[in-house]
Design a protein around this motif. Sequence first.
Motif, PDB file in Angstrom:
ATOM      1  N   TRP A  24       0.816  -1.206   0.000  1.00  0.00           N
ATOM      2  CA  TRP A  24       0.000   0.000   0.000  1.00  0.00           C
ATOM      3  C   TRP A  24       0.852   1.259   0.000  1.00  0.00           C
ATOM      4  O   TRP A  24       0.497   2.259  -0.636  1.00  0.00           O
ATOM      5  CB  TRP A  24      -0.935   0.018   1.214  1.00  0.00           C
ATOM      6  CG  TRP A  24      -2.217  -0.708   1.008  1.00  0.00           C
ATOM      7  CD1 TRP A  24      -2.630  -1.842   1.630  1.00  0.00           C
ATOM      8  CD2 TRP A  24      -3.286  -0.343   0.115  1.00  0.00           C
ATOM      9  NE1 TRP A  24      -3.876  -2.214   1.185  1.00  0.00           N
ATOM     10  CE2 TRP A  24      -4.307  -1.306   0.261  1.00  0.00           C
ATOM     11  CE3 TRP A  24      -3.476   0.695  -0.782  1.00  0.00           C
ATOM     12  CZ2 TRP A  24      -5.491  -1.252  -0.457  1.00  0.00           C
ATOM     13  CZ3 TRP A  24      -4.660   0.753  -1.504  1.00  0.00           C
ATOM     14  CH2 TRP A  24      -5.649  -0.212  -1.340  1.00  0.00           C
ATOM     15  N   LEU A  43      -6.005  -2.311 -10.107  1.00  0.00           N
ATOM     16  CA  LEU A  43      -5.628  -2.782  -8.779  1.00  0.00           C
ATOM     17  C   LEU A  43      -6.880  -3.304  -8.086  1.00  0.00           C
ATOM     18  O   LEU A  43      -7.891  -2.606  -8.023  1.00  0.00           O
ATOM     19  CB  LEU A  43      -5.011  -1.645  -7.963  1.00  0.00           C
ATOM     20  CG  LEU A  43      -3.803  -0.939  -8.585  1.00  0.00           C
ATOM     21  CD1 LEU A  43      -3.368   0.227  -7.707  1.00  0.00           C
ATOM     22  CD2 LEU A  43      -2.647  -1.899  -8.816  1.00  0.00           C
ATOM     23  N   THR A  45      -8.667  -4.932  -4.617  1.00  0.00           N
ATOM     24  CA  THR A  45      -8.477  -4.960  -3.173  1.00  0.00           C
ATOM     25  C   THR A  45      -9.820  -5.105  -2.464  1.00  0.00           C
ATOM     26  O   THR A  45     -10.877  -4.812  -3.039  1.00  0.00           O
ATOM     27  CB  THR A  45      -7.795  -3.658  -2.698  1.00  0.00           C
ATOM     28  OG1 THR A  45      -7.619  -3.693  -1.286  1.00  0.00           O
ATOM     29  CG2 THR A  45      -8.635  -2.433  -3.060  1.00  0.00           C
ATOM     30  N   THR A  46      -9.758  -5.536  -1.206  1.00  0.00           N
ATOM     31  CA  THR A  46     -10.925  -5.491  -0.327  1.00  0.00           C
ATOM     32  C   THR A  46     -10.748  -4.412   0.744  1.00  0.00           C
ATOM     33  O   THR A  46     -11.535  -4.335   1.681  1.00  0.00           O
ATOM     34  CB  THR A  46     -11.178  -6.851   0.349  1.00  0.00           C
ATOM     35  OG1 THR A  46      -9.984  -7.288   1.010  1.00  0.00           O
ATOM     36  CG2 THR A  46     -11.605  -7.894  -0.673  1.00  0.00           C
ATOM     37  N   TRP A  47      -9.707  -3.600   0.619  1.00  0.00           N
ATOM     38  CA  TRP A  47      -9.424  -2.437   1.447  1.00  0.00           C
ATOM     39  C   TRP A  47      -8.915  -2.762   2.847  1.00  0.00           C
ATOM     40  O   TRP A  47      -8.284  -1.922   3.475  1.00  0.00           O
ATOM     41  CB  TRP A  47     -10.641  -1.513   1.552  1.00  0.00           C
ATOM     42  CG  TRP A  47     -11.120  -1.016   0.238  1.00  0.00           C
ATOM     43  CD1 TRP A  47     -12.216  -1.446  -0.461  1.00  0.00           C
ATOM     44  CD2 TRP A  47     -10.515   0.000  -0.581  1.00  0.00           C
ATOM     45  NE1 TRP A  47     -12.332  -0.775  -1.663  1.00  0.00           N
ATOM     46  CE2 TRP A  47     -11.293   0.129  -1.762  1.00  0.00           C
ATOM     47  CE3 TRP A  47      -9.393   0.818  -0.424  1.00  0.00           C
ATOM     48  CZ2 TRP A  47     -10.996   1.040  -2.768  1.00  0.00           C
ATOM     49  CZ3 TRP A  47      -9.090   1.725  -1.426  1.00  0.00           C
ATOM     50  CH2 TRP A  47      -9.886   1.829  -2.580  1.00  0.00           C
ATOM     51  N   GLU A  49      -6.841  -5.263   3.521  1.00  0.00           N
ATOM     52  CA  GLU A  49      -5.650  -6.095   3.374  1.00  0.00           C
ATOM     53  C   GLU A  49      -4.389  -5.283   3.685  1.00  0.00           C
ATOM     54  O   GLU A  49      -4.372  -4.066   3.583  1.00  0.00           O
ATOM     55  CB  GLU A  49      -5.553  -6.631   1.936  1.00  0.00           C
ATOM     56  CG  GLU A  49      -6.804  -7.346   1.472  1.00  0.00           C
ATOM     57  CD  GLU A  49      -6.966  -7.265  -0.045  1.00  0.00           C
ATOM     58  OE1 GLU A  49      -7.258  -8.300  -0.652  1.00  0.00           O
ATOM     59  OE2 GLU A  49      -6.787  -6.157  -0.593  1.00  0.00           O
ATOM     60  N   VAL A  52      -2.279  -4.481  -1.633  1.00  0.00           N
ATOM     61  CA  VAL A  52      -3.260  -4.635  -2.704  1.00  0.00           C
ATOM     62  C   VAL A  52      -3.167  -6.066  -3.232  1.00  0.00           C
ATOM     63  O   VAL A  52      -2.087  -6.527  -3.618  1.00  0.00           O
ATOM     64  CB  VAL A  52      -2.985  -3.630  -3.833  1.00  0.00           C
ATOM     65  CG1 VAL A  52      -3.923  -3.872  -5.001  1.00  0.00           C
ATOM     66  CG2 VAL A  52      -3.139  -2.199  -3.317  1.00  0.00           C
ATOM     67  N   ALA A  53      -4.280  -6.780  -3.251  1.00  0.00           N
ATOM     68  CA  ALA A  53      -4.252  -8.208  -3.544  1.00  0.00           C
ATOM     69  C   ALA A  53      -3.711  -8.520  -4.934  1.00  0.00           C
ATOM     70  O   ALA A  53      -2.891  -9.427  -5.108  1.00  0.00           O
ATOM     71  CB  ALA A  53      -5.649  -8.804  -3.383  1.00  0.00           C
ATOM     72  N   ARG A 140      -9.833   3.436   2.661  1.00  0.00           N
ATOM     73  CA  ARG A 140      -9.167   2.466   3.534  1.00  0.00           C
ATOM     74  C   ARG A 140      -9.590   2.653   4.989  1.00  0.00           C
ATOM     75  O   ARG A 140      -9.724   1.678   5.731  1.00  0.00           O
ATOM     76  CB  ARG A 140      -7.651   2.591   3.406  1.00  0.00           C
ATOM     77  CG  ARG A 140      -7.095   2.088   2.071  1.00  0.00           C
ATOM     78  CD  ARG A 140      -5.591   1.921   2.142  1.00  0.00           C
ATOM     79  NE  ARG A 140      -5.253   0.795   2.996  1.00  0.00           N
ATOM     80  CZ  ARG A 140      -4.099   0.684   3.667  1.00  0.00           C
ATOM     81  NH1 ARG A 140      -3.200   1.652   3.600  1.00  0.00           N
ATOM     82  NH2 ARG A 140      -3.855  -0.372   4.414  1.00  0.00           N
ATOM     83  N   ILE A 152     -15.243  -7.356  -4.012  1.00  0.00           N
ATOM     84  CA  ILE A 152     -13.945  -6.879  -4.469  1.00  0.00           C
ATOM     85  C   ILE A 152     -14.098  -5.438  -4.934  1.00  0.00           C
ATOM     86  O   ILE A 152     -15.199  -5.017  -5.330  1.00  0.00           O
ATOM     87  CB  ILE A 152     -13.374  -7.766  -5.609  1.00  0.00           C
ATOM     88  CG1 ILE A 152     -11.862  -7.554  -5.791  1.00  0.00           C
ATOM     89  CG2 ILE A 152     -14.133  -7.506  -6.894  1.00  0.00           C
ATOM     90  CD1 ILE A 152     -11.021  -8.039  -4.637  1.00  0.00           C
ATOM     91  N   GLU A 154     -12.078  -2.436  -7.512  1.00  0.00           N
ATOM     92  CA  GLU A 154     -11.073  -2.182  -8.537  1.00  0.00           C
ATOM     93  C   GLU A 154     -10.736  -0.699  -8.548  1.00  0.00           C
ATOM     94  O   GLU A 154     -11.624   0.156  -8.496  1.00  0.00           O
ATOM     95  CB  GLU A 154     -11.585  -2.592  -9.920  1.00  0.00           C
ATOM     96  CG  GLU A 154     -10.591  -2.331 -11.036  1.00  0.00           C
ATOM     97  CD  GLU A 154     -11.106  -2.740 -12.412  1.00  0.00           C
ATOM     98  OE1 GLU A 154     -10.338  -2.661 -13.384  1.00  0.00           O
ATOM     99  OE2 GLU A 154     -12.287  -3.140 -12.511  1.00  0.00           O
TER     100      GLU A 154
END
Length: 253
Positions: A24, A43, A45-47, A49, A52-53, A140, A152, A154
């Motif tokens: 991040w 990118l 993410t689930t925020w 994490e 970034v996944a 976040r 998810i 993006e």
Amino acid sequence: MTQVTLDIRPTFDVRQRLFGGVPWDVVLDDFDAVTSAAYSVSLFTTWDEDAVALAWLKEPDGADTPIGGDFFGAPALTEPRHMIPAMDARDTTQQLGVVGPWSERLAHFRFEFAPSDGEEIQSEYLVPRAHAVDAIRAVRELAPVIAPVLQISEIRTVAADDLWLSSAYGADVVGLHFTWLRDQAGVEAVLPALEAALLPLGARPHWGKLYLDRDTVVPDLYPRLDDFRTLTERLDPEGVFRNPFLTRLLGAL
């Protein structure tokens, strides 16, 4: 409409590669470098994490690229992945650097399969690129509220255009897209906090996805909305192409 002129780019081939775990701090400190590193960068993410996944890069075949097996500290993946971990990667367009026509690579999903989960609600807010990092930081902070109803997200960039009702009208923007669980009440419960964080940064909602705008500030973010309203009144005076949403947005005829 009697004539249309199309500006067509010759066909080209594209490869796409995935990288897992972009830190991040790199995304926030070097956002422009990360998002401009390829023809298209997404990118996921689930925020909530630590990193970034997924970073999903699409590059024209033959393009010079400094990206090898590492993308800002994230290793290249060696197995196909769906951006939603529980979903089958066979639904996605071919990955792992396999070259193919742009029409079979630039979209994330194969045309013959259902996109994304298929059972979902979507929202997207387009933030001026100048405020992208502030917007990402704000979302976040909302991760504990968002994650329980999220499949998810993006993060993607969109170039400015001159289309009256475009969410990229007049400015380069960054799209913060949310693929929610199909939980209408749950999603509508988190949107006020999300919009309170993003709308003051100039975020425009995607017209075709769910948003609330309880303070009715969104129309002010579209400087040509009055021109569009005038045009609709002239070309559709009987409201044939109206629905309740458009009437609420544009006002009664």
